[in-house]
Design a protein around this motif. Structure first.
Motif, PDB file in Angstrom:
ATOM      1  N   ALA A  32       0.829  -1.206   0.000  1.00  0.00           N
ATOM      2  CA  ALA A  32       0.000   0.000   0.000  1.00  0.00           C
ATOM      3  C   ALA A  32       0.867   1.262   0.000  1.00  0.00           C
ATOM      4  CB  ALA A  32      -0.940   0.008   1.196  1.00  0.00           C
ATOM      5  N   ASP A  33       1.886   1.308   0.847  1.00  0.00           N
ATOM      6  CA  ASP A  33       2.789   2.455   0.891  1.00  0.00           C
ATOM      7  C   ASP A  33       4.047   2.082   1.647  1.00  0.00           C
ATOM      8  OD1 ASP A  33       1.481   2.399   3.340  1.00  0.00           O
ATOM      9  OD2 ASP A  33       1.204   4.552   3.473  1.00  0.00           O
ATOM     10  N   SER A  34       5.015   3.002   1.650  1.00  0.00           N
ATOM     11  CA  SER A  34       6.304   2.693   2.263  1.00  0.00           C
ATOM     12  C   SER A  34       7.006   3.967   2.715  1.00  0.00           C
ATOM     13  CB  SER A  34       7.191   1.932   1.281  1.00  0.00           C
ATOM     14  OG  SER A  34       7.465   2.736   0.147  1.00  0.00           O
ATOM     15  N   VAL A  35       7.986   3.796   3.608  1.00  0.00           N
ATOM     16  CA  VAL A  35       8.859   4.885   4.033  1.00  0.00           C
ATOM     17  C   VAL A  35      10.274   4.330   4.199  1.00  0.00           C
ATOM     18  CG1 VAL A  35       7.091   6.302   5.161  1.00  0.00           C
ATOM     19  CG2 VAL A  35       8.303   4.564   6.487  1.00  0.00           C
ATOM     20  N   TYR A  36      11.246   5.222   4.066  1.00  0.00           N
ATOM     21  CA  TYR A  36      12.658   4.841   4.181  1.00  0.00           C
ATOM     22  C   TYR A  36      13.431   6.028   4.719  1.00  0.00           C
ATOM     23  CZ  TYR A  36      17.481   3.876   2.813  1.00  0.00           C
ATOM     24  OH  TYR A  36      18.837   3.692   2.831  1.00  0.00           O
ATOM     25  N   SER A  37      14.456   5.736   5.512  1.00  0.00           N
ATOM     26  CA  SER A  37      15.346   6.803   5.964  1.00  0.00           C
ATOM     27  C   SER A  37      16.727   6.244   6.266  1.00  0.00           C
ATOM     28  CB  SER A  37      14.804   7.463   7.233  1.00  0.00           C
ATOM     29  OG  SER A  37      15.656   8.526   7.642  1.00  0.00           O
ATOM     30  N   LEU A  38      17.729   7.037   5.943  1.00  0.00           N
ATOM     31  CA  LEU A  38      19.062   6.788   6.468  1.00  0.00           C
ATOM     32  C   LEU A  38      19.058   7.289   7.910  1.00  0.00           C
ATOM     33  CD1 LEU A  38      21.251   7.930   3.454  1.00  0.00           C
ATOM     34  CD2 LEU A  38      20.993   5.596   4.312  1.00  0.00           C
ATOM     35  N   ILE A  39      19.953   6.747   8.724  1.00  0.00           N
ATOM     36  CA  ILE A  39      20.018   7.082  10.154  1.00  0.00           C
ATOM     37  C   ILE A  39      21.482   7.302  10.533  1.00  0.00           C
ATOM     38  CG2 ILE A  39      19.572   6.258  12.501  1.00  0.00           C
ATOM     39  CD1 ILE A  39      17.461   4.342  11.268  1.00  0.00           C
ATOM     40  N   LYS A  40      21.735   8.378  11.254  1.00  0.00           N
ATOM     41  CA  LYS A  40      23.067   8.575  11.819  1.00  0.00           C
ATOM     42  C   LYS A  40      23.185   7.644  13.019  1.00  0.00           C
ATOM     43  CE  LYS A  40      26.191  12.136  13.521  1.00  0.00           C
ATOM     44  NZ  LYS A  40      26.344  13.587  13.735  1.00  0.00           N
ATOM     45  N   PRO A  41      24.141   6.726  13.038  1.00  0.00           N
ATOM     46  CA  PRO A  41      24.240   5.764  14.146  1.00  0.00           C
ATOM     47  C   PRO A  41      24.424   6.434  15.501  1.00  0.00           C
ATOM     48  CG  PRO A  41      25.569   5.046  12.297  1.00  0.00           C
ATOM     49  CD  PRO A  41      25.118   6.460  11.990  1.00  0.00           C
ATOM     50  N   ALA A  42      24.079   5.700  16.543  1.00  0.00           N
ATOM     51  CA  ALA A  42      24.137   6.197  17.918  1.00  0.00           C
ATOM     52  C   ALA A  42      25.498   6.813  18.237  1.00  0.00           C
ATOM     53  CB  ALA A  42      23.822   5.075  18.898  1.00  0.00           C
ATOM     54  N   LYS A  43      26.537   6.097  17.941  1.00  0.00           N
ATOM     55  CA  LYS A  43      27.889   6.639  17.998  1.00  0.00           C
ATOM     56  C   LYS A  43      28.306   6.714  16.547  1.00  0.00           C
ATOM     57  CE  LYS A  43      29.587   4.227  22.108  1.00  0.00           C
ATOM     58  NZ  LYS A  43      30.630   3.297  22.527  1.00  0.00           N
ATOM     59  N   MET A  44      29.096   7.690  16.222  1.00  0.00           N
ATOM     60  CA  MET A  44      29.495   7.767  14.818  1.00  0.00           C
ATOM     61  C   MET A  44      30.567   6.719  14.582  1.00  0.00           C
ATOM     62  SD  MET A  44      28.162   9.105  12.385  1.00  0.00           S
ATOM     63  CE  MET A  44      28.544   8.263  10.896  1.00  0.00           C
ATOM     64  N   TYR A  45      30.084   5.491  14.588  1.00  0.00           N
ATOM     65  CA  TYR A  45      30.954   4.348  14.366  1.00  0.00           C
ATOM     66  C   TYR A  45      31.645   4.458  13.012  1.00  0.00           C
ATOM     67  CZ  TYR A  45      28.360   1.850  18.021  1.00  0.00           C
ATOM     68  OH  TYR A  45      27.790   1.450  19.191  1.00  0.00           O
ATOM     69  N   PHE A  46      32.850   3.979  12.984  1.00  0.00           N
ATOM     70  CA  PHE A  46      33.484   3.741  11.697  1.00  0.00           C
ATOM     71  C   PHE A  46      32.665   2.644  11.019  1.00  0.00           C
ATOM     72  CE2 PHE A  46      36.415   0.921   9.389  1.00  0.00           C
ATOM     73  CZ  PHE A  46      36.792   1.784   8.378  1.00  0.00           C
ATOM     74  N   ILE A  47      32.298   2.853   9.795  1.00  0.00           N
ATOM     75  CA  ILE A  47      31.544   1.826   9.079  1.00  0.00           C
ATOM     76  C   ILE A  47      32.566   0.996   8.307  1.00  0.00           C
ATOM     77  CG2 ILE A  47      29.756   1.352   7.370  1.00  0.00           C
ATOM     78  CD1 ILE A  47      28.442   3.998   8.161  1.00  0.00           C
ATOM     79  N   PRO A  48      32.825  -0.216   8.798  1.00  0.00           N
ATOM     80  CA  PRO A  48      33.877  -1.017   8.179  1.00  0.00           C
ATOM     81  C   PRO A  48      33.546  -1.421   6.743  1.00  0.00           C
ATOM     82  CG  PRO A  48      32.772  -2.250   9.931  1.00  0.00           C
ATOM     83  CD  PRO A  48      32.175  -0.884   9.903  1.00  0.00           C
TER      84      PRO A  48
END
Length: 188
Positions: A32-48
């Motif tokens: 029927a419908d959808s939503v999406y979002s990027l999220i800044k992680p709780a700690k600005m973890y290095f994203i390996p």
């Protein structure tokens, strides 16, 4: 067959490192419908590199995005509340529900009392003869073309798998489907 499929991607192995969320509402087994979002992680973890290779989300993609608490309050909760009482479904739900719990704990938010069920467990019950029940394998088997490890596409595919499962068993509601599979709702 009314439900909301949800999926999170995380920056690393920490459950409070949510970096994207996708939700897709299914009414009568149809999107029927959808939503999406990027999220800044709780700690600005290095994203390996190994997680970037999986979901293609980098530090630069999320550093200026809202944190989980804001995304939950302004996007996720209003989306869910449009259809009160409708359960969530996730493929390997303990992971996604663990993300919700860990992020709520990190931000000292009240944990929501949301019903959920697991499409992975349902798929294993309905198609025990399949060699693999990963979402990518099920998508391929059923001819669902999608971008794996994209939170919105994973949610959409999860929801389609539930619609196919209901069709396979002739279930007219999530409750009926779960009863036929010997499964029950969990609560976040």
């Amino acid at each position: 067959m009314n439900y909301i499929a949800i999926d999170f991607e995380t920056a690393n192995q920490n459950r409070n490192s949510a970096c994207s969320v996708g939700l897709v509402r299914f009414v009568d087994g149809k999107e029927a419908d959808s939503v999406y979002s990027l999220i800044k992680p709780a700690k600005m973890y290095f994203i390996p590199e190994w997680t970037r290779d999986i979901h293609h989300i980098s530090y630069d993609d999320v550093r200026d995005k809202p944190r989980f608490a804001e995304v939950w309050d302004t996007l996720v909760t209003p989306f869910i509340n449009q259809t009160p009482g409708v359960p969530l479904v996730a493929h390997n739900a303990p992971f996604d529900m663990g993300v919700i719990r860990a992020c709520c704990e990190w931000y000292e938010m009240e944990k929501p009392a949301l019903k959920y069920f697991d499409s992975l467990r349902v798929a294993k019950k309905i198609w025990p003869h399949f060699d693999c029940h990963r979402l990518t394998a099920l998508g391929e088997r059923f001819g669902i073309a999608y971008n794996a490890h994209d939170a919105l596409d994973d949610s959409r595919t999860c929801g389609k798998i539930i619609a196919l499962a209901a069709q396979e068993l002739g279930a007219r509601s999530v409750e009926e489907l779960l009863a036929m599979c010997g499964e029950e709702f969990g609560v976040v």
